[in-house]
Design a protein around this motif. Structure first.
Motif, PDB file in Angstrom:
ATOM      1  N   SER A 256       0.679  -1.376  -0.008  1.00  0.00           N
ATOM      2  CA  SER A 256       0.045   0.134   0.018  1.00  0.00           C
ATOM      3  C   SER A 256       1.048   1.163   0.004  1.00  0.00           C
ATOM      4  CB  SER A 256      -0.880  -0.183   1.220  1.00  0.00           C
ATOM      5  OG  SER A 256      -1.907   1.125   1.123  1.00  0.00           O
ATOM      6  N   ASN A 257       0.563   2.039  -0.903  1.00  0.00           N
ATOM      7  CA  ASN A 257       1.381   3.503  -1.193  1.00  0.00           C
ATOM      8  C   ASN A 257       0.598   4.328  -1.131  1.00  0.00           C
ATOM      9  OD1 ASN A 257       4.327   1.863  -1.907  1.00  0.00           O
ATOM     10  ND2 ASN A 257       2.768   0.975  -3.077  1.00  0.00           N
ATOM     11  N   SER A 258       0.509   5.297   0.049  1.00  0.00           N
ATOM     12  CA  SER A 258      -0.200   6.509  -0.072  1.00  0.00           C
ATOM     13  C   SER A 258       0.548   7.626  -0.154  1.00  0.00           C
ATOM     14  CB  SER A 258      -0.947   6.614   1.041  1.00  0.00           C
ATOM     15  OG  SER A 258      -1.970   5.537   1.218  1.00  0.00           O
ATOM     16  N   TRP A 259       1.454   7.708  -1.098  1.00  0.00           N
ATOM     17  CA  TRP A 259       2.467   8.887  -1.693  1.00  0.00           C
ATOM     18  C   TRP A 259       2.657   9.209  -2.805  1.00  0.00           C
ATOM     19  CZ3 TRP A 259       6.330   6.831  -4.255  1.00  0.00           C
ATOM     20  CH2 TRP A 259       6.721   5.530  -4.095  1.00  0.00           C
ATOM     21  N   GLY A 260       3.257  10.181  -3.170  1.00  0.00           N
ATOM     22  CA  GLY A 260       3.611  10.624  -4.532  1.00  0.00           C
ATOM     23  C   GLY A 260       4.171  11.793  -4.590  1.00  0.00           C
ATOM     24  N   SER A 261       4.295  12.450  -5.903  1.00  0.00           N
ATOM     25  CA  SER A 261       5.035  13.669  -5.995  1.00  0.00           C
ATOM     26  C   SER A 261       4.055  14.846  -6.282  1.00  0.00           C
ATOM     27  CB  SER A 261       6.203  13.544  -6.964  1.00  0.00           C
ATOM     28  OG  SER A 261       6.585  14.814  -7.227  1.00  0.00           O
ATOM     29  N   ALA A 301      -2.191   5.459  -4.055  1.00  0.00           N
ATOM     30  CA  ALA A 301      -3.289   6.354  -4.175  1.00  0.00           C
ATOM     31  C   ALA A 301      -3.045   7.257  -5.466  1.00  0.00           C
ATOM     32  CB  ALA A 301      -3.024   7.249  -2.760  1.00  0.00           C
ATOM     33  N   ALA A 302      -4.395   7.623  -5.871  1.00  0.00           N
ATOM     34  CA  ALA A 302      -4.451   8.405  -6.854  1.00  0.00           C
ATOM     35  C   ALA A 302      -3.834   9.887  -6.850  1.00  0.00           C
ATOM     36  CB  ALA A 302      -5.891   8.553  -7.632  1.00  0.00           C
ATOM     37  N   GLY A 303      -3.895  10.322  -5.599  1.00  0.00           N
ATOM     38  CA  GLY A 303      -3.395  11.527  -5.343  1.00  0.00           C
ATOM     39  C   GLY A 303      -4.468  12.721  -4.948  1.00  0.00           C
ATOM     40  N   ASN A 304      -4.073  13.826  -4.470  1.00  0.00           N
ATOM     41  CA  ASN A 304      -5.055  14.636  -3.897  1.00  0.00           C
ATOM     42  C   ASN A 304      -5.112  16.217  -4.701  1.00  0.00           C
ATOM     43  OD1 ASN A 304      -5.562  12.857  -1.879  1.00  0.00           O
ATOM     44  ND2 ASN A 304      -4.070  13.967  -0.474  1.00  0.00           N
ATOM     45  N   GLY A 323       3.615   8.855 -12.831  1.00  0.00           N
ATOM     46  CA  GLY A 323       4.747   7.993 -12.518  1.00  0.00           C
ATOM     47  C   GLY A 323       3.888   6.595 -11.836  1.00  0.00           C
ATOM     48  N   ALA A 324       4.353   6.151 -10.937  1.00  0.00           N
ATOM     49  CA  ALA A 324       3.769   4.817 -10.638  1.00  0.00           C
ATOM     50  C   ALA A 324       2.432   4.995 -10.110  1.00  0.00           C
ATOM     51  CB  ALA A 324       4.615   4.255  -9.269  1.00  0.00           C
ATOM     52  N   ASN A 325       1.845   6.074  -9.516  1.00  0.00           N
ATOM     53  CA  ASN A 325       0.358   6.146  -9.321  1.00  0.00           C
ATOM     54  C   ASN A 325      -0.488   5.941 -10.357  1.00  0.00           C
ATOM     55  OD1 ASN A 325       2.335   8.250  -7.777  1.00  0.00           O
ATOM     56  ND2 ASN A 325       0.470   7.833  -6.263  1.00  0.00           N
ATOM     57  N   SER A 326       0.384   5.880 -11.591  1.00  0.00           N
ATOM     58  CA  SER A 326      -0.497   5.730 -12.897  1.00  0.00           C
ATOM     59  C   SER A 326      -0.029   4.517 -13.590  1.00  0.00           C
ATOM     60  CB  SER A 326      -0.442   6.900 -13.713  1.00  0.00           C
ATOM     61  OG  SER A 326       0.819   6.958 -14.430  1.00  0.00           O
TER      62      SER A 326
ATOM     63  N   ARG B  74      11.319  14.487  -4.925  1.00  0.00           N
ATOM     64  CA  ARG B  74      10.751  14.176  -3.428  1.00  0.00           C
ATOM     65  C   ARG B  74       9.335  13.488  -3.191  1.00  0.00           C
ATOM     66  NH1 ARG B  74       9.977  20.069  -0.476  1.00  0.00           N
ATOM     67  NH2 ARG B  74       8.447  19.450   1.046  1.00  0.00           N
ATOM     68  N   ILE B  75       9.180  12.716  -2.409  1.00  0.00           N
ATOM     69  CA  ILE B  75       7.896  11.949  -2.507  1.00  0.00           C
ATOM     70  C   ILE B  75       7.194  12.486  -1.026  1.00  0.00           C
ATOM     71  CG2 ILE B  75       8.089  10.273  -4.043  1.00  0.00           C
ATOM     72  CD1 ILE B  75       9.046   8.149  -1.629  1.00  0.00           C
ATOM     73  N   GLU B  76       5.978  12.408  -0.891  1.00  0.00           N
ATOM     74  CA  GLU B  76       5.460  13.196   0.135  1.00  0.00           C
ATOM     75  C   GLU B  76       3.920  12.165   0.343  1.00  0.00           C
ATOM     76  OE1 GLU B  76       5.226  17.383   0.788  1.00  0.00           O
ATOM     77  OE2 GLU B  76       5.525  17.330  -1.457  1.00  0.00           O
ATOM     78  N   PRO B  77       3.364  12.369   1.558  1.00  0.00           N
ATOM     79  CA  PRO B  77       2.316  11.547   1.777  1.00  0.00           C
ATOM     80  C   PRO B  77       0.868  12.292   1.363  1.00  0.00           C
ATOM     81  CG  PRO B  77       3.124  12.066   3.860  1.00  0.00           C
ATOM     82  CD  PRO B  77       4.130  12.545   2.717  1.00  0.00           C
TER      83      PRO B  77
END
Lengths: 452, 87
Positions: A256-261, A301-304, A323-326, B74-77
Motif C-alpha cells: 500500500s502506497n499513499s504517497w507521490g510527488s 493512491a491516485a493523489g489529492n 509515475g507509479a501512481n498511474s 521528493r515524495i510526500e504522503p
C-alpha cells in the motif's frame, strides 16, 4: 459527460409530450440514439420556441422581446443522457451530425452540494466501512497469512491498537528501514503511516504488517515527512526479495502506497530519458513491474489534486496522476466519502503511464484512526488506498497469487465496482467504488466452478 | 566521500548476481563516488540501480549499459489535505 439533448420529433410526438394525460418516456422520444445512454428516469420536457414579438425581428438575437410557442409544430423536446468521456468535443459534433432530429446538445452539469473537501468534518466513521465489508469476514477473509506492506512514515502499533480495539501484527524481521532512518518497526511516532495501517486493518485485521518508513528519509532539505523516490526503489527491492522467499503457491503480498510527488519541479520533463512521471523505464517504474510480476498486489493512491479542491501542495497543471501512481500494473485508488460521493480533492485521470486511471475508488474522509487529532478525519486518497489494500489482503487470505494472479485480481475489482459518474469507466471514479458483496459473489462463483 | 554527495540515480546493465563492487569496476568509479549504504538494487530486467555523485553520473555517460541520471523526486504522503495559499 452528462448532456441535455434537444430534439424535434414529429409534431404528434411533441403533442404527446405536452399532453398531461399521456405518459411519454425518454425512449419513446429518443430510443435508438446510438452513442448516447439515454436516462430513462428523466421524463421528456417540451421546450417552447422563442419567437420575436416584432414581425421581421432578428431570429438570432436575444436582445428583443419574445413570445414562446408550445405548439407541437414549434416546440422541441428535451431528454437527458450521457456520452463517453473520451474526446467529448468530437462526440458532440458527431452526435448532432448523425441524427438530423437533434437540434441542440448542451452540457448538463451536476448540480449538487459542494463535494467533501480538505477542511470538512468527517463523513461517517470506520465502523460503517467495516459494515460495507462485512461479507469478507463472514467468509473468513480477514488477511490471515497475508503480508501487507505499509510504505509510508512508519507505524505506531500502540496507537493503532488503542484506536481500533484490535491488535496489529507487525513482522519486524521482514520490515525495512531506508539507510539512515532509525526507529523500530511499529514504534514510529503517530503520523500518516499509523493512519494507513489502521485503515488497512478495517478489512484485514489479521494481516501481517510490514513497516517500511520510506517517507522518513533523512536526505538533505527534507521536511518532517518526505522522502526520495530512490528510497522507494530500495524498499521495493527488499519486498521483491521477500516474495522470492515465499513458496510459489502461497505468495500473498499487498503493498500500500499513499504517497507521490506533488510537483513536476523535482522531475525531468516528459520526453527526457531520466523522467519519472511519464517514463515506464524509470528505475522505480521498472521495480513496480518486477514486484507485480513476482506476484505482489501494488496499490497507489491516485493523489489529492482533484479539480474541485486540490491540496495546496499540488503544482501539476494537468494530469496529476503520474509515475507509479498511474502504473498499468498497479491499482490507482481514488477517494469517495461514506455516502459514495467522490471527495473533491481526489485526483482525476487520465493518468500519465496508463490513461485509464484511477482504477477504482475506496473510502476516505471518515472518523477513523485519529492520527491527526481526536476530531480529524482520515483523509486523502491516502486513506482510500489502504482501505482498498485491506480488501485485497482479505481476498488474498484464501486466494494467493498462484490462484488469482495480480492482473486477474485488478480485473476483479474493476469488473465488480459499483459504477458511479458517467456510465462505465470515467476519469472521476474509474470503474467505480470497491464493492465487496459483488466481489464475494464473483469469488464464490469462481470457487464453485473449480478455480481453486 | 566526494564533495558532492551521491544524489544521482543511475542504472547499469550487469550480469545476474552482480555486486556493488562489480558495478563500481564496470563503471570505472571509486567507492567515494558511490552511496555504499544504498548499495546496488537489482531491477530484475538485467539492469541495476545505484546512487552516485553528480560528477560520477556525468563521467559514466557513454559507458556501455549505463543510463541516467534519472529523476529522484521528493515524495510526500497524500494527506492530510493542506490548504492552498489563498485559503
Amino acid at each position: 459527460m452528462r448532456v441535455m439533448i434537444q430534439m424535434r420529433p414529429e409534431p404528434d410526438m411533441v403533442a404527446a409530450v405536452i399532453d398531461p394525460n399521456v405518459t411519454m418516456t425518454a425512449h419513446d422520444v429518443a430510443g435508438g440514439l446510438r452513442g448516447v445512454e439515454i436516462d430513462p428516469t428523466f421524463v421528456p420536457v417540451a421546450a417552447p420556441r422563442p419567437m420575436p414579438v416584432r414581425a421581421g425581428g432578428d431570429p438570432l438575437s436575444m436582445e428583443q422581446s419574445f413570445t414562446f410557442s408550445r405548439a407541437p409544430e414549434h416546440a422541441s423536446v428535451l431528454v437527458r443522457g450521457e456520452i463517453h468521456d473520451y474526446d467529448p468535443a468530437s462526440r458532440l459534433s458527431m452526435l448532432a451530425l448523425s441524427h438530423p432530429e437533434i437540434v441542440g446538445v448542451s452540457a448538463d452539469p451536476v448540480i449538487s452540494t459542494t463535494p467533501t473537501c480538505g477542511g470538512d468534518k468527517p463523513v461517517g466513521n470506520w465502523r460503517e466501512i467495516e459494515q460495507f465489508f462485512a461479507e469478507l469476514g463472514a467468509d473468513g477473509l480477514d488477511g490471515t497469512g497475508v503480508a501487507l506492506a505499509i510504505v509510508d512514515t512508519g507505524i505506531n502499533a500502540q496507537h493503532v491498537n488503542n484506536e481500533s480495539g484490535r491488535t496489529i501484527t507487525i513482522d519486524a524481521a521482514r520490515s525495512w528501514n531506508p539507510p539512515g532512518v532509525v526507529g523500530q518497526p511499529g514504534k514510529f511516532p503517530v503520523d500518516h503511516g499509523s493512519m494507513c495501517a489502521f485503515d488497512a486493518m478495517i478489512a484485514a485485521p489479521k494481516a501481517t504488517f510490514l513497516d517500511l518508513p520510506v517517507l522518513q528519509s533523512s536526505h538533505e532539505g527534507a521536511t518532517v515527512m518526505d522522502g526520495l523516490l530512490s528510497d522507494a526503489v530500495a524498499g521495493f527491492a527488499h519486498l521483491w526479495g521477500l516474495l522470492e522467499t515465499m513458496p510459489q503457491d502461497k505468495r500473498a503480498l499487498v503493498v500500500s502506497n499513499s504517497w507521490g510527488s506533488f510537483s513536476p519541479q523535482w522531475d525531468f520533463p516528459p520526453g527526457h530519458p531520466g523522467n519519472y512521471s511519464d517514463n515506464p523505464a524509470h528505475p522505480f517504474n521498472l521495480m513496480v513491474t518486477a514486484l507485480e510480476s513476482a506476484g505482489a498486489d501494488v496499490l497507489f493512491a491516485a493523489g489529492n489534486c482533484g479539480r474541485d479542491c486540490p491540496d495546496g501542495r499540488c503544482q501539476f497543471t494537468d494530469r496529476p496522476i503520474g509515475g507509479a501512481n498511474s502504473h498499468p500494473r498497479a491499482l490507482s485508488i481514488g477517494g469517495v466519502d461514506t455516502r459514495g460521493d467522490r471527495v473533491g480533492y481526489s485526483s482525476q485521470g487520465p493518468g500519465r503511464l496508463s490513461r485509464s486511471k484511477p482504477d477504482v475508488c475506496s473510502y476516505t474522509h471518515f472518523d477513523g484512526s485519529h492520527a491527526f487529532g481526536a476530531d480529524e478525519p482520515d483523509t486523502g486518497t491516502s486513506a482510500a488506498c489502504p482501505v482498498a489494500a485491506g480488501v485485497v489482503a482479505a481476498i488474498r487470505s484464501q486466494w494467493p497469487a498462484a490462484k488469482l494472479p495480480p492482473h486477474a485480481l485488478r480485473t476483479l475489482l474493476q469488473r465488480t465496482a459499483d459504477d458511479r459518474g458517467a456510465a462505465g469507466f470515467d476519469f472521476d471514479y474509474g470503474f467505480g467504488i470497491v464493492n465487496v458483496p459483488v466481489i464475494m459473489d464473483a469469488l464464490r462463483r469462481r470457487k464453485k466452478n473449480g478455480f481453486r | 566521500m566526494a564533495l558532492d554527495g551521491p544524489t544521482a540515480l543511475i542504472t547499469t546493465r550487469l550480469p545476474p548476481g552482480a555486486t556493488l563492487d562489480d558495478a563500481v569496476r564496470h563503471l570505472g568509479l571509486s567507492h567515494d563516488a558511490v552511496d555504499t549504504d544504498y548499495g546496488l538494487i537489482d531491477l530484475h530486467d538485467g539492469s541495476y540501480a545505484l546512487m552516485v555523485t553528480e560528477a560520477a553520473a556525468e563521467r559514466v555517460r557513454g559507458v556501455p549499459g549505463a543510463k541516467g541520471p534519472f529523476a529522484n523526486p521528493r515524495i510526500e504522503p497524500f494527506g492530510p489535505i493542506q490548504p492552498g495559499p489563498d485559503e
